[in-house]
Design a protein around this motif. Structure first.
Motif, PDB file in Angstrom:
ATOM      1  N   LEU A 156      45.728  87.928  54.492  1.00 19.01           N
ATOM      2  CA  LEU A 156      47.030  88.467  54.841  1.00 19.01           C
ATOM      3  C   LEU A 156      47.822  88.762  53.575  1.00 19.01           C
ATOM      4  O   LEU A 156      47.423  88.392  52.471  1.00 19.01           O
ATOM      5  CB  LEU A 156      47.812  87.471  55.697  1.00 19.01           C
ATOM      6  CG  LEU A 156      47.144  86.975  56.981  1.00 19.01           C
ATOM      7  CD1 LEU A 156      47.990  85.866  57.609  1.00 19.01           C
ATOM      8  CD2 LEU A 156      46.928  88.107  57.975  1.00 19.01           C
ATOM      9  N   ASP A 160      52.754  89.621  56.627  1.00 19.29           N
ATOM     10  CA  ASP A 160      51.769  89.303  57.654  1.00 19.29           C
ATOM     11  C   ASP A 160      51.734  87.801  57.922  1.00 19.29           C
ATOM     12  O   ASP A 160      51.628  87.357  59.072  1.00 19.29           O
ATOM     13  CB  ASP A 160      50.377  89.764  57.213  1.00 19.29           C
ATOM     14  CG  ASP A 160      50.290  91.251  56.958  1.00 19.29           C
ATOM     15  OD1 ASP A 160      50.903  92.026  57.707  1.00 19.29           O
ATOM     16  OD2 ASP A 160      49.596  91.643  56.008  1.00 19.29           O
ATOM     17  N   CYS A 172      47.476  92.927  60.033  1.00 16.38           N
ATOM     18  CA  CYS A 172      47.897  93.451  58.742  1.00 16.38           C
ATOM     19  C   CYS A 172      48.686  94.730  58.974  1.00 16.38           C
ATOM     20  O   CYS A 172      48.200  95.653  59.643  1.00 16.38           O
ATOM     21  CB  CYS A 172      46.686  93.734  57.846  1.00 16.38           C
ATOM     22  SG  CYS A 172      45.945  92.247  57.149  1.00 16.38           S
ATOM     23  N   ILE A 177      48.836  97.240  53.925  1.00 14.29           N
ATOM     24  CA  ILE A 177      47.383  97.176  53.821  1.00 14.29           C
ATOM     25  C   ILE A 177      46.809  98.520  53.382  1.00 14.29           C
ATOM     26  O   ILE A 177      45.705  98.577  52.825  1.00 14.29           O
ATOM     27  CB  ILE A 177      46.752  96.717  55.151  1.00 14.29           C
ATOM     28  CG1 ILE A 177      45.340  96.147  54.920  1.00 14.29           C
ATOM     29  CG2 ILE A 177      46.744  97.823  56.180  1.00 14.29           C
ATOM     30  CD1 ILE A 177      45.291  94.892  54.088  1.00 14.29           C
TER      31      ILE A 177
END
Length: 496
Positions: A156, A160, A172, A177
């Motif tokens: 994470l 997150d 995520c 991300i």
């Protein structure tokens, strides 16, 4: 009344803000966050302590302003990007989190650079490789802490993890991300081939699903409700990478404005609807919160955190006094130079901070002025590159704590030659997170509508041409200093 709560987790503070549907701020609560540095170059955070502090700041906010938990319609989280927050298979923290300013993976990144890995990655991910990227840290853990690596159950990043603590759901968020080097920018998905190229192909099964910024990713569970005072079942949206949050609050919608964020990181961002080829420099692209758009940004951990360090060393807490010192000195009048590389560099891996030209007659005032100048000069490295990508940019919107410093903002305008525009938002991270919560709960149809409805008042600072000429000469000396430091670093590596 209905309210939306925005939680913002930065490098040194965690803040919670309450907003009504007009974007009016009811109040802010904040707490400091500790950075743990067990070894040189390491930057960690105690994950249970982070959640405990986040819960406290939310509870404090609700109590201070006597807000019934039922009035909170939804919650959003904005946070510093990159880094790695690891959980074990049981969902418990797997050691301390590693932050984006962590440099333990320096040797690995240097090796990737020698092998040409960044050039292979860039057309697919639109990312450079940095020591604080999740992939760099994961590769380091795989090599140096293999038992810890084998126990990873989830990977994470900061918001997150906080969302997981609130909801118990793993995900995520896409604006963050998408800048991990595990995400194919064109296909909008994880790509196992990228992880394989970076020597962490076995990490794919523990990557949580991707959620959108305004997508409801979970609801406050019973344990989090007890810890925070929130109502169980309150929706929690995906949230935002903090550079996206500040760009939204700065009102960036097209290519006529750029946003400089001054905090732990020097960031210059722009918004576009296309990936443009043909530049020598690899511009970093990430998914924007608004569908079909990208955020483009240049960044390095070289900004106002350098001043925070100076203030801690000398026990200074009166920022108005700092501004008075700088305002009283002739612009660019001192020969003293400062390279703001205490937490990293934008001029080469491994460069360190330094004052140059220090003499006995220099006072604290001169050192503070040099820090202000060095931070602006460092921002200019990013701004000058971004203006190549955004030639239509005609003003710079500045956000972050230093935006409240009149002499610092005048200096930025003088050095850049651009009008500096200052959105009058107390906490852009909190408001941006609340904006995501508003969109996710249906208060606005999309982020563009939210931006238009919540647009802040803008103050403008115009550049002083005469001062700009003096700063231009000093900026050239700064660049010569950086070149000398690069040569020194190169010679040091050859000796090693």
């Amino acid at each position: 009344m209905d309210y939306w709560l925005g939680l913002d987790c930065g490098g040194t503070f965690i803040k919670a803000g309450l907003y009504d549907r007009h974007g009016t701020e009811l109040g802010i609560a904040r707490r400091t966050l500790d950075i743990i540095a067990p070894q040189p170059g390491w930057a960690e955070r105690d994950m249970p302590a982070l959640w405990h502090t986040a819960a406290e700041v939310i509870r404090e906010l609700l109590a201070r302003y006597d807000i019934a938990a039922a009035g909170i319609q939804a919650i959003g989280i904005s946070a510093q990007g990159k880094g790695a927050f690891l959980l074990d298979p049981q969902g418990q923290p797997l050691g301390n989190a590693m932050l984006s300013s962590d440099q333990r993976a320096l040797a690995q990144v240097q090796e990737w650079q020698k092998q040409g890995v960044p050039q292979t990655l860039y057309p697919q991910t639109r990312q450079t490789l940095w020591t604080g990227h999740p992939v760099s840290l994961l590769r380091w853990v795989r090599q140096h802490q293999p038992e810890r690596y084998r126990r990873i159950g989830s990977v994470l990043m900061a918001h997150d993890y906080l969302r997981y603590c609130l909801t118990g759901e793993l995900a995520c968020e896409e604006t963050n991300i998408s800048e991990s080097n595990l995400y194919q920018m064109n296909d909008e998905r994880y790509d196992p081939a990228l992880a394989q190229l970076l020597g962490i192909g076995d990490i794919m099964p523990v990557l949580p699903p991707i959620v959108g910024s305004a997508e409801i990713a979970g609801r406050v569970n019973a344990a989090a409700a007890e810890a925070t005072g929130l109502l169980s079942g309150t929706p929690v949206v995906g949230g935002l990478f903090d550079v996206v949050s500040t760009a939204l609050c700065a009102g960036l919608q097209d290519e006529t404005r750029l946003n400089a964020v001054m905090g732990t990181w020097s960031v210059t961002s722009g918004i576009t609807d296309s990936i443009t080829e043909g530049f020598d420099h690899p511009f970093v692209y990430g998914r924007h919160a608004e569908a079909g758009k990208y955020i483009v940004h240049e960044a390095s951990p070289t900004s106002a955190a350098n001043l925070e360090w100076f203030c801690r060393q000398w026990g200074i807490s009166d920022y108005a006094q700092l501004n008075d010192w700088v305002a009283a000195l002739p612009k660019a009048g001192s020969s003293l130079l400062f390279a703001p590389f205490l937490y990293g560099s934008n001029a080469g891996l491994g460069l360190s901070a330094s004052f140059h030209g220090l003499q006995a007659f220099h006072q604290r005032e001169h050192l503070v002025q040099a820090i202000y100048e060095g931070v602006v000069f460092c921002h200019m490295t990013h701004l000058n590159r971004m203006r190549q990508r955004f030639p239509a940019a005609k003003a710079l919107r500045v956000t972050g704590g230093p935006a409240k410093s009149a002499p610092w903002m005048q200096m930025f305008a003088d050095v850049s030659g651009l009008p500096v525009e200052l959105p009058q938002v107390e906490e852009t991270g909190c408001l941006g997170a609340a904006m995501a919560a508003m969109v996710g709960s249906g208060a606005f149809r999309d982020f563009t509508a939210a931006q238009l409805a919540l647009a802040p008042h803008i103050e403008r600072v115009l550049p002083d041409t005469a001062a700009g000429e003096n700063y231009g000469k000093k900026h050239q000396r700064y660049q010569a200093l950086i070149a000398a430091l690069q040569g020194l670093q190169s010679g040091h590596q050859e000796v090693l």
